[in-house]
Design an enzyme around this catalytic site. Sequence first.
Site, PDB file in Angstrom:
ATOM      1  N   HIS A 184      33.336  25.029  28.014  1.00 34.73           N
ATOM      2  CA  HIS A 184      33.821  24.548  26.521  1.00 34.73           C
ATOM      3  C   HIS A 184      34.187  23.071  26.500  1.00 34.73           C
ATOM      4  O   HIS A 184      34.964  22.615  27.395  1.00 34.73           O
ATOM      5  CB  HIS A 184      35.226  25.254  26.081  1.00 34.73           C
ATOM      6  N   TYR A 228      41.791  28.531  21.516  1.00 40.51           N
ATOM      7  CA  TYR A 228      42.172  28.830  20.119  1.00 40.51           C
ATOM      8  C   TYR A 228      43.682  29.482  19.779  1.00 40.51           C
ATOM      9  O   TYR A 228      43.677  30.590  20.229  1.00 40.51           O
ATOM     10  CB  TYR A 228      41.089  29.968  19.578  1.00 40.51           C
TER      11      TYR A 228
END
Length: 311
Positions: A126, A44
């Site tokens: 992830h 992010y």
Amino acid sequence: MTSLGLGCAQLGNLHIEVTDEDATAIVDAAWAAGVRFFDTAPHYGLGLSERRLGAALAGRPRGECTVSSKVGRVLEPVDGSGRDTDFLVPATHERVWDFSRAGVRRSVEESLARLNLDRLDVALIHDAQHRADEAIGEAFPALVELRAEGVVGAIGTGSADVPYLTRFVRECEPDTVLVAGRYTLLEQPALAELLPACEAAGTSVVNGGVFNSGLLAHERPHTGLTYDYRAAAPDLVERAAAIADVCARHGTTLPAAAIAFAAGHPAVSTVLVGADSADQVRRNAELFASAPPPSVWSALVEAGLIATVPA
């Protein structure tokens, strides 16, 4: 984990640029609303989300919050002057897939430095759906080691891919999984096998993407809204509008019903909702606290718009 969590992708400038001050205000508003679960990732904003979250939580009681971050991508510095494609940040690094033991340990160490923490409460692998064998055979055992060392707490994986998540739960029996956008008011592919597998394994579910990236976040869905971060197809807009009509007839709104539905399965421990402003955080917290009337669920089932009434 609190039953409502803050997804922190927006702190990394996901599609919308926010200032450092706005990022702090988002976290402050979440804390004031009782949120104590915060989910971030190196992905992010190339580490920006982690740095901002760490700064915003600094000075707050460490034992009162749960911080989740992710492994699977390490950030390698690059000599470039461009912009990142997904997040509105300078392209100072590139993301490199790495599910090795060394890569996992490096990722956790670097996340802790950006967050200014000495321990991750939750560590998730992830988006490993395309490299499931590596995630299960290499990354997960590395997280088991780190958990035994006390460097991380709960461990698991996060993805929008239901077959991958189901396989992971059945083979690894992780502490938790993050399901992104696959058990929502608009669609429930996680319902058939994944959520029952989680219940059988004792795996808690963090349910993210409950607005399907925007389509369910508005009382009146319309063309131009996004579904899974792309322009929503006309049939999806039409389906969301039909759900909104039923909600309105039963005295609630589409966003309120979306959050309540996402929280309704017994396997779900936390609903994860992002926000790009403090006002959005406060709105989402208010929606979470306002339970729709039970009649709306049976009406949606009768209309063929959802598969089952939430628990």
